[in-house]
Structures are given as C-alpha cells and as structure tokens.
Design a protein around this motif. Structure first.
Motif, PDB file in Angstrom:
ATOM      1  N   ALA A 185       2.079   4.278   6.573  1.00 44.59           N
ATOM      2  CA  ALA A 185       1.532   5.400   7.348  1.00 44.59           C
ATOM      3  C   ALA A 185       2.537   5.883   8.390  1.00 44.59           C
ATOM      4  CB  ALA A 185       0.220   4.980   8.003  1.00 44.59           C
ATOM      5  N   ASP A 186       3.174   4.973   9.109  1.00 45.02           N
ATOM      6  CA  ASP A 186       4.148   5.344  10.143  1.00 45.02           C
ATOM      7  C   ASP A 186       5.358   6.033   9.533  1.00 45.02           C
ATOM      8  OD1 ASP A 186       2.494   4.262  12.029  1.00 45.02           O
ATOM      9  OD2 ASP A 186       3.591   2.359  12.213  1.00 45.02           O
ATOM     10  N   ASN A 187       5.859   5.452   8.415  1.00 47.05           N
ATOM     11  CA  ASN A 187       7.037   6.050   7.789  1.00 47.05           C
ATOM     12  C   ASN A 187       6.716   7.422   7.188  1.00 47.05           C
ATOM     13  OD1 ASN A 187       8.579   3.886   8.482  1.00 47.05           O
ATOM     14  ND2 ASN A 187       8.375   2.847   6.496  1.00 47.05           N
ATOM     15  N   VAL A 216      10.778 -14.723  -6.674  1.00 49.60           N
ATOM     16  CA  VAL A 216       9.368 -15.105  -6.635  1.00 49.60           C
ATOM     17  C   VAL A 216       8.856 -15.217  -8.066  1.00 49.60           C
ATOM     18  CG1 VAL A 216       7.081 -14.501  -5.794  1.00 49.60           C
ATOM     19  CG2 VAL A 216       9.110 -13.879  -4.461  1.00 49.60           C
ATOM     20  N   PRO A 217       8.230 -16.355  -8.412  1.00 50.61           N
ATOM     21  CA  PRO A 217       7.721 -16.503  -9.786  1.00 50.61           C
ATOM     22  C   PRO A 217       6.716 -15.411 -10.126  1.00 50.61           C
ATOM     23  CG  PRO A 217       7.656 -18.599  -8.622  1.00 50.61           C
ATOM     24  CD  PRO A 217       7.994 -17.561  -7.601  1.00 50.61           C
ATOM     25  N   VAL A 218       6.766 -14.989 -11.394  1.00 48.49           N
ATOM     26  CA  VAL A 218       5.879 -13.917 -11.851  1.00 48.49           C
ATOM     27  C   VAL A 218       4.415 -14.346 -11.730  1.00 48.49           C
ATOM     28  CG1 VAL A 218       5.229 -12.497 -13.825  1.00 48.49           C
ATOM     29  CG2 VAL A 218       7.645 -13.000 -13.397  1.00 48.49           C
ATOM     30  N   TRP A 219       4.163 -15.638 -12.059  1.00 52.02           N
ATOM     31  CA  TRP A 219       2.773 -16.086 -12.000  1.00 52.02           C
ATOM     32  C   TRP A 219       2.218 -16.008 -10.587  1.00 52.02           C
ATOM     33  CZ3 TRP A 219       1.647 -19.948  -8.635  1.00 52.02           C
ATOM     34  CH2 TRP A 219       2.688 -20.808  -8.239  1.00 52.02           C
ATOM     35  N   PHE A 220       3.124 -16.200  -9.574  1.00 50.79           N
ATOM     36  CA  PHE A 220       2.663 -16.117  -8.184  1.00 50.79           C
ATOM     37  C   PHE A 220       2.323 -14.674  -7.829  1.00 50.79           C
ATOM     38  CE2 PHE A 220       3.397 -15.753  -3.596  1.00 50.79           C
ATOM     39  CZ  PHE A 220       2.554 -16.755  -3.125  1.00 50.79           C
ATOM     40  N   VAL A 221       3.183 -13.733  -8.327  1.00 52.30           N
ATOM     41  CA  VAL A 221       2.924 -12.317  -8.059  1.00 52.30           C
ATOM     42  C   VAL A 221       1.606 -11.884  -8.685  1.00 52.30           C
ATOM     43  CG1 VAL A 221       3.776  -9.968  -8.448  1.00 52.30           C
ATOM     44  CG2 VAL A 221       5.375 -11.808  -7.869  1.00 52.30           C
ATOM     45  N   ASN A 222       1.358 -12.392  -9.915  1.00 52.39           N
ATOM     46  CA  ASN A 222       0.100 -12.023 -10.585  1.00 52.39           C
ATOM     47  C   ASN A 222      -1.105 -12.680  -9.925  1.00 52.39           C
ATOM     48  OD1 ASN A 222       1.543 -10.490 -12.463  1.00 52.39           O
ATOM     49  ND2 ASN A 222       1.822 -12.267 -13.840  1.00 52.39           N
ATOM     50  N   LEU A 223      -0.882 -13.900  -9.406  1.00 54.08           N
ATOM     51  CA  LEU A 223      -1.992 -14.619  -8.789  1.00 54.08           C
ATOM     52  C   LEU A 223      -2.337 -14.074  -7.411  1.00 54.08           C
ATOM     53  CD1 LEU A 223      -3.953 -17.074  -8.984  1.00 54.08           C
ATOM     54  CD2 LEU A 223      -2.157 -18.432  -7.868  1.00 54.08           C
ATOM     55  N   MET A 224      -1.311 -13.692  -6.653  1.00 52.52           N
ATOM     56  CA  MET A 224      -1.522 -13.217  -5.284  1.00 52.52           C
ATOM     57  C   MET A 224      -0.946 -11.808  -5.134  1.00 52.52           C
ATOM     58  SD  MET A 224      -3.115 -15.679  -3.800  1.00 52.52           S
ATOM     59  CE  MET A 224      -3.011 -15.110  -2.113  1.00 52.52           C
ATOM     60  N   PRO A 225      -1.580 -10.809  -5.725  1.00 54.71           N
ATOM     61  CA  PRO A 225      -1.044  -9.438  -5.606  1.00 54.71           C
ATOM     62  C   PRO A 225      -1.163  -8.915  -4.171  1.00 54.71           C
ATOM     63  CG  PRO A 225      -3.228  -9.400  -6.600  1.00 54.71           C
ATOM     64  CD  PRO A 225      -2.844 -10.845  -6.471  1.00 54.71           C
ATOM     65  N   VAL A 226      -0.080  -8.235  -3.745  1.00 53.50           N
ATOM     66  CA  VAL A 226      -0.086  -7.594  -2.421  1.00 53.50           C
ATOM     67  C   VAL A 226      -0.080  -6.060  -2.651  1.00 53.50           C
ATOM     68  CG1 VAL A 226       1.125  -7.275  -0.243  1.00 53.50           C
ATOM     69  CG2 VAL A 226       1.135  -9.521  -1.378  1.00 53.50           C
ATOM     70  N   VAL A 227      -1.159  -5.431  -2.314  1.00 52.88           N
ATOM     71  CA  VAL A 227      -1.317  -3.990  -2.568  1.00 52.88           C
ATOM     72  C   VAL A 227      -0.661  -3.192  -1.430  1.00 52.88           C
ATOM     73  CG1 VAL A 227      -2.949  -2.097  -2.915  1.00 52.88           C
ATOM     74  CG2 VAL A 227      -3.436  -4.383  -3.834  1.00 52.88           C
ATOM     75  N   SER A 228       0.272  -2.338  -1.829  1.00 57.53           N
ATOM     76  CA  SER A 228       0.936  -1.484  -0.839  1.00 57.53           C
ATOM     77  C   SER A 228       0.236  -0.120  -0.830  1.00 57.53           C
ATOM     78  CB  SER A 228       2.428  -1.325  -1.196  1.00 57.53           C
ATOM     79  OG  SER A 228       3.088  -0.520  -0.244  1.00 57.53           O
ATOM     80  N   THR A 229      -0.666   0.106   0.117  1.00 52.30           N
ATOM     81  CA  THR A 229      -1.437   1.356   0.213  1.00 52.30           C
ATOM     82  C   THR A 229      -0.518   2.513   0.647  1.00 52.30           C
ATOM     83  OG1 THR A 229      -3.382   0.082   0.837  1.00 52.30           O
ATOM     84  CG2 THR A 229      -3.429   2.465   1.286  1.00 52.30           C
ATOM     85  N   PRO A 230      -0.501   3.615  -0.089  1.00 52.03           N
ATOM     86  CA  PRO A 230       0.415   4.722   0.245  1.00 52.03           C
ATOM     87  C   PRO A 230       0.108   5.312   1.631  1.00 52.03           C
ATOM     88  CG  PRO A 230      -0.476   4.981  -1.980  1.00 52.03           C
ATOM     89  CD  PRO A 230      -1.256   3.887  -1.312  1.00 52.03           C
ATOM     90  N   GLY A 231       1.184   5.684   2.325  1.00 51.55           N
ATOM     91  CA  GLY A 231       1.032   6.408   3.589  1.00 51.55           C
ATOM     92  C   GLY A 231       1.155   7.916   3.332  1.00 51.55           C
ATOM     93  N   VAL A 232       0.238   8.731   3.802  1.00 53.15           N
ATOM     94  CA  VAL A 232       0.199  10.176   3.519  1.00 53.15           C
ATOM     95  C   VAL A 232       0.279  10.944   4.844  1.00 53.15           C
ATOM     96  CG1 VAL A 232      -1.098  12.079   2.465  1.00 53.15           C
ATOM     97  CG2 VAL A 232      -1.188   9.767   1.458  1.00 53.15           C
ATOM     98  N   ALA A 233       1.138  11.959   4.831  1.00 51.46           N
ATOM     99  CA  ALA A 233       1.261  12.798   6.031  1.00 51.46           C
ATOM    100  C   ALA A 233       1.484  14.268   5.594  1.00 51.46           C
ATOM    101  CB  ALA A 233       2.409  12.317   6.902  1.00 51.46           C
ATOM    102  N   GLN A 234       1.018  15.212   6.420  1.00 51.48           N
ATOM    103  CA  GLN A 234       1.118  16.635   6.115  1.00 51.48           C
ATOM    104  C   GLN A 234       2.455  17.186   6.614  1.00 51.48           C
ATOM    105  OE1 GLN A 234      -1.143  18.378   4.315  1.00 51.48           O
ATOM    106  NE2 GLN A 234      -2.232  16.379   4.084  1.00 51.48           N
ATOM    107  N   VAL A 235       3.070  18.023   5.753  1.00 47.10           N
ATOM    108  CA  VAL A 235       4.326  18.711   6.095  1.00 47.10           C
ATOM    109  C   VAL A 235       3.990  20.195   6.363  1.00 47.10           C
ATOM    110  CG1 VAL A 235       6.654  19.319   5.324  1.00 47.10           C
ATOM    111  CG2 VAL A 235       5.606  17.109   4.634  1.00 47.10           C
ATOM    112  N   SER A 236       4.482  20.741   7.496  1.00 52.49           N
ATOM    113  CA  SER A 236       4.137  22.117   7.859  1.00 52.49           C
ATOM    114  C   SER A 236       5.377  22.850   8.381  1.00 52.49           C
ATOM    115  CB  SER A 236       3.032  22.126   8.921  1.00 52.49           C
ATOM    116  OG  SER A 236       3.484  21.481  10.093  1.00 52.49           O
ATOM    117  N   ASP A 237       5.248  24.142   8.359  1.00 51.76           N
ATOM    118  CA  ASP A 237       6.292  24.981   8.940  1.00 51.76           C
ATOM    119  C   ASP A 237       5.609  25.843   9.988  1.00 51.76           C
ATOM    120  OD1 ASP A 237       8.437  26.534   9.545  1.00 51.76           O
ATOM    121  OD2 ASP A 237       8.463  27.656   7.659  1.00 51.76           O
TER     122      ASP A 237
END
Length: 638
Positions: free
Chosen positions: A43-45, A103-124
C-alpha cells in the motif's frame, strides 16, 4: 504396560503436544505478521509510485520509465498501470522462483504468504489518469519465515532435551521407591519379609507404610510364635531345673548321633555324677542344692560350646551327661575341661562336695546300649577310685581316624578326580504316598575296589582337608545328571563348610544355568546350624539359586529354629525336622505339642515341613496329623 512406561508416554505426549502447539502458534502468528507487513508495504509503495506518476502529467513514456525504475529494484513481483477505464496500460511481472530457491517447496506450499496488492490512484491535477497496483515478492517473507522456523525448532528441541533430563530425574524419583515397593511385594511372594524406606511421594509413602506394616505384623506374629515354640520346646525337651536336655531327649540325641550316616561318625560320651546328692540336700537344703545343680549344668553347657553339635543333659538327680560329636571334640573339650569347670563352681560356692567323671568314645553303628554300658562302667570305676576321679573307655578305634591326614587328602582327591562316588536314594513321601523327592547322600569309594563309605567315615577328614566344597559340587553334578535321565526330583545336602568357600555358590549357579530344566527338580539343603551361625551365607545361597528353580531348605532342624532371628527373611522353601525332635511323638504329648507348634510357625512363613529319620511306624500317622508335609526315614518306603 508398566506404570513407569505409562508415565514416560504421558510425559512425552504432553511435552510433544506443548512443543508442537507452541511451534504451530508461532508459525501462524509469524505468517499473519508477515502478510500484514507485505500488505502495508504494498500500500505504501503504491501510494509513493502513484504520486510519482501523477507528476508526469499523463506522459505515458515517462510513467513507464518510472514504473520500470521501481520494478528493477527486484523487490516486486508485479506492477500494473491501468487507465481510468480500468484497461491495462502496461504490466510488468517477474517469476519469484529463483529468489526462493533456499526455501523448500513443500514449506512454501504448506505455509503460503499472501502478498495483497497495494492500489493507488494516479491523477493529473483534478483529472483521473488511472490506477497503479503494486505486489511485492513473498519469497523474502518465506525466507524469513523459514529461518525463524529453524531457529524456533532448534530452541524448542533444546528445551525438549532439558525437559527430558529433568523428567528423567523426576521419573527416577518415582521409579526408585516404586521398585523398592515392588521388590518388597516380590519378597513377600518369595517368603522374605523386608522393610523399605518410605519415599517422599505421598501416594507411594502410604503404599510403603502399608507394606511395611504388613511385614512388621508378620514379624511380630513370628516372634510370638517363636516364643511359644521355644516354650514348648523347653517343656518337651528340657529339664525344668537346669534347662538342659532331660533324660529322654538326651537319649534320643545320642541315638540319632549313633545312627546318623551323614554325621561326624565318632565322638565321646561323658557321664558326670555329683556324689552323695542326698547328703547335700540335708546339709544345704533343697533350694541351695537346686541352685548348685543349676550352676553345674550351666558350667557344663559353657564348657561344651567349644565343640559344635554338643548335647548336654541332666539324666536325674546329680547325674549329668555330655555327648560330643566329631573327632575334633576329643581335642577341643577334654575331661579336664569339665573337671576344672565344676571345681571352679564348687570353689566359688564354698560347697564341700565331690563328683566323678566317666567317659567312653563311640563311633557310628555302635548300639546305644553298648555305648551306655561302657560309659556306666567307666563311671563306676571312677566312683571306686574316689572323689574327683576320671575314667575313660577305650579310644583306639576313634584315635585311628585322626591319623594320616595327608593320606586321607590323597585318597579323597583321587576318588573325586576318578569319580569313584555315587548318590544313594531315600524317598521323601507326602501324606498321599506320593514321592516328594529322593534324598541323596554321597558315598565315596576311598580305596579302589573297596566299598562305598558313608559320610560319617570320610566327612571329618574331608572337613579337615578343605575338600567339602569339591565334594558337594560333585554331588550336585551327579544329582543333575540323574535328574536328566529320569526326571525324578533329588535332594542334596550341602555342608556349612562349603558355604565358606567364596567360589562355591557361583560354581553351583553356573551348573544350574547350564541345566535349567533339571534345576527345577533339584532340592538343596543345609544344616540348621548354618542358618544360625552363617545366616548371611544361607540367605545369599537362596538369593542366587532359587531364581533358577532350585529349592533351598534346612535339614536337622528343630532345636534352634527360634534362634534364627531373621528366619522370615531367609527365602527358604522347606525345613526338615531332625530325628531327635520328632521321634516318639506318638508316645510323648509334650513332644507332639512342640512339633505341632513348630509346624504351624513354619507354615505361617509359607515353608513346607518334613520329618527326617522316622524310625517308628507308630509315629508316621501322628506326624501327618500334626501337619507335616512329608516324611523320610528307615520306615518310609517308596
């Protein structure tokens, strides 16, 4: 499953559940924390990038360059720019596989970390240009989560090890008193009564208190029974004035010594007579004369203690008798010892009295009347000679036995090495006429082509030449070999001298371990005197051999059973009452009462009781009525 194993499983299950639960909670909270951090970062970025793009005044090329500059930092998985209508103007995206290779693949599949998109409006200015979506890579979060998981697992494993060590000490603190209590219960099953130290654990302490209470009550009961049995023994066997054997019991002891195949084989009989007892009664009075007789009897008893197996009795009035067994008795206790003891009593009491002594040596197979007649004759000669005279019968036959010790050693050693030995069998029968076991004394062929001699012939020399442990070991071997052939139980008597050999019991243990089936049919017995004088050795014999199936008992018992202080702890299986104790029970009510009380006391300890040397058929039914479990002797037939 044992209680200790259940405690261990409970502890391990609890610790495992606690550690796995802690680890799972940490992982879940860390996963949520990292997802929150990614969402806030995105969100910040996105806001920062939208502000930068708004400054480009709608210049598509400039905006694309700004997006690419941010994307090239490598921290983002996707950056998308959309126009005001939602159409994608451009989209840049990368694969995160290379960045998360650690990082082992099985660990990634077992403990997924969801990166929620950050959305911001661009204006002129006031005009909406579009919107930008920023999605950071989750690989870095996975790497951090994996590293944290490893560290956390390591710390939990360390804590688990420390907990295991502490649990080991805790379980040991429970195991030791529990095993002591279990050992106490097993000892009760083996008829050994021991007390244990009460543990600090309250529940186990109550259990130990209860078990110790049972043992103490049994000990108290045994002490009471022993006191009663001792009182009955004195009534049945002892002269009420002096406490020595009365005439009937002394004669029974003498007859038993003369008939004993396994005894010393020889000895000496002394008669002592206080002269003019009636005159002493008139001079001193009955009470003072009785006191004098008591002290004279005590002096005889004390002087005879140097000879094991001695019998001292008061025949009547001022007549006393001493029977010493074994050729060593001729050297250990001479007539002069008794003369000096009585003279000291008379001198200390200031009594003007006299006495005489007559004695005769005897050997096994001599008849009781023959020995008594010879002793009476010697006493008569002493009286004819005058006060304080001493007369002895012929000792040549007995003296010959003490000669040639080296020759005896050579002869016995050769006989053992050549196995010129055999076991003879005498049945021990129960009340139903069933064979309990064969009693198997040893016979040795001293001279080649000679006869096989009974123990009374060679036993004194075997003891003096320290060969008894070898003889007893060979007897056990022969018994085991015989059992292997016909599966008939056999009993072997062990000499107390053998128990003094530190290697004797371990050698017997090795023999029994090599023949486990035969060991269960083996009966081993030691003399009552061994339990009185060497109780620890007898208890160790029971401890080592009874677990292998052998039965351990006492033979020639009855006179001193109540003096075995810890008989209830010995771990014995049976007791054989001596012939001198059981003979004549059909005619002597006092003797029968003593035998019955003794049997009751021993049965109360879980011991079987047998009678040995039964020579009168009339005694057999009476002995069974008195509670004995079996009989052996000349009149007992298979």
């Amino acid at each position: 499953m044992s209680l200790i194993r259940q405690i261990w499983l409970l502890l391990l299950g609890t610790l495992l559940l606690a550690f796995l639960g802690s680890f799972a909670v940490w992982m879940a909270s860390s996963q949520g924390y990292l997802e929150t951090q990614l969402r806030m970062k995105n969100a910040d970025n996105a806001q920062a990038l939208a502000l930068n793009l708004s400054q480009q005044k709608g210049d598509a090329t400039a905006m694309e360059l700004a997006v690419m500059a941010m994307f090239d930092t490598g921290y983002y998985q996707r950056i998308t720019l959309k126009d005001a209508t939602g159409k994608v103007v451009f989209n840049t995206e990368s694969d995160a596989g290379g960045q998360q290779s650690a990082v082992p693949v099985w660990f990634v599949n077992l403990m997924p970390v969801v990166s929620t998109p950050g959305v911001a409006q661009v204006s002129d200015g006031w005009r909406a240009v579009g919107a930008v979506e920023v999605v950071s890579h989750s690989a870095f979060a996975h790497a951090q989560l994996w590293e944290g998981a490893l560290k956390t697992a390591g710390w939990l494993a360390l804590l688990g090890g420390v907990s295991g060590v502490l649990a080991t000490f805790g379980v040991r603190g429970i195991r030791q008193p529990l095993e002591a209590t279990v050992g106490q219960a097993q000892a009760l099953m083996e008829r050994r009564f021991i007390t244990v130290k009460e543990p600090r654990v309250p529940e186990l302490a109550r259990l130990s208190q209860a078990m110790n209470g049972v043992v103490l009550r049994l000990k108290t009961l045994f002490d009471e029974q022993a006191t009663q049995v001792e009182m009955l023994r004195k009534q049945a066997h002892c002269d009420p004035l002096t406490g020595l054997s009365h005439r009937g019991h002394f004669m029974t002891q003498l007859a038993s010594a003369l008939e004993d195949d396994e005894g010393a084989g020889a000895g000496v009989l002394y008669f002592l007579r206080v002269s003019d007892l009636q005159g002493l009664n008139h001079t001193l009075g009955h009470m003072q004369t009785d006191a004098l007789l008591q002290k004279l009897g005590l002096a005889l008893k004390e002087a005879s203690q140097a000879s094991s197996g001695s019998s001292v009795g008061r025949l009547n009035g001022g007549d006393f008798a001493v029977c010493l067994r074994g050729v060593d008795a001729l050297r250990a206790v001479t007539p002069e010892v008794y003369v000096a003891a009585w003279q000291e009593v008379l001198r200390s009491e200031g009594v003007d009295a006299t006495f005489v002594l007559g004695g005769v040596t005897w050997k096994r197979s001599m008849s009781e009347p023959q020995v008594l007649a010879a002793a009476d004759s010697a006493l008569a000669r002493a009286e004819a000679r005058g006060p304080f005279s001493v007369e002895l019968g012929d000792t040549e036959e007995v003296s010959a036995m003490v000669m040639g010790e080296d020759a005896w050693r050579v002869s016995l050693t050769e006989a053992l090495s050549e196995r010129r030995v055999r076991l003879v069998a005498f049945p021990v029968m129960d009340r139903g006429g069933k064979l309990v076991h064969q009693e198997c004394p040893m016979r040795i062929q001293i001279e080649r082509q000679g006869s096989y001699e009974v123990a009374s012939t060679w036993l004194p020399m075997a003891l003096r030449t320290a060969l008894m442990s070898q003889i007893d070991e060979l007897a056990v071997k022969l018994a085991l070999e015989s059992i292997a052939r016909d599966q008939v139980p056999r009993g072997v008597n062990l000499s107390p001298a053998s128990l003094l050999d530190s290697g004797f019991v371990p050698r017997l243990r090795a023999l029994l371990l090599a023949a486990p089936k035969e060991s269960r049919l083996l009966w081993l017995e030691v003399a009552e005197s061994a339990a009185v004088e060497r109780f620890e050795l007898v208890r160790e014999l029971c401890k080592q051999l009874r677990p292998l199936g052998a039965r351990i008992g006492l033979e020639h018992a009855g006179e001193r059973l109540t003096r075995i202080e810890f008989l209830f702890e010995a771990g014995l299986d049976y007791v054989k009452l001596d012939a001198s104790v059981i003979q004549g029970v059909s005619r002597d009510a006092a003797r029968a009462a003593f035998v019955q009380a003794t049997v009751g006391m021993l049965h109360g300890l879980g011991l079987q009781v047998y009678a040995e040397g039964v020579s009168d058929a009339a005694d057999m039914p009476v002995l069974f009525q008195l509670g004995l479990d079996g009989l052996t002797g000349p009149v007992v037939k298979l």
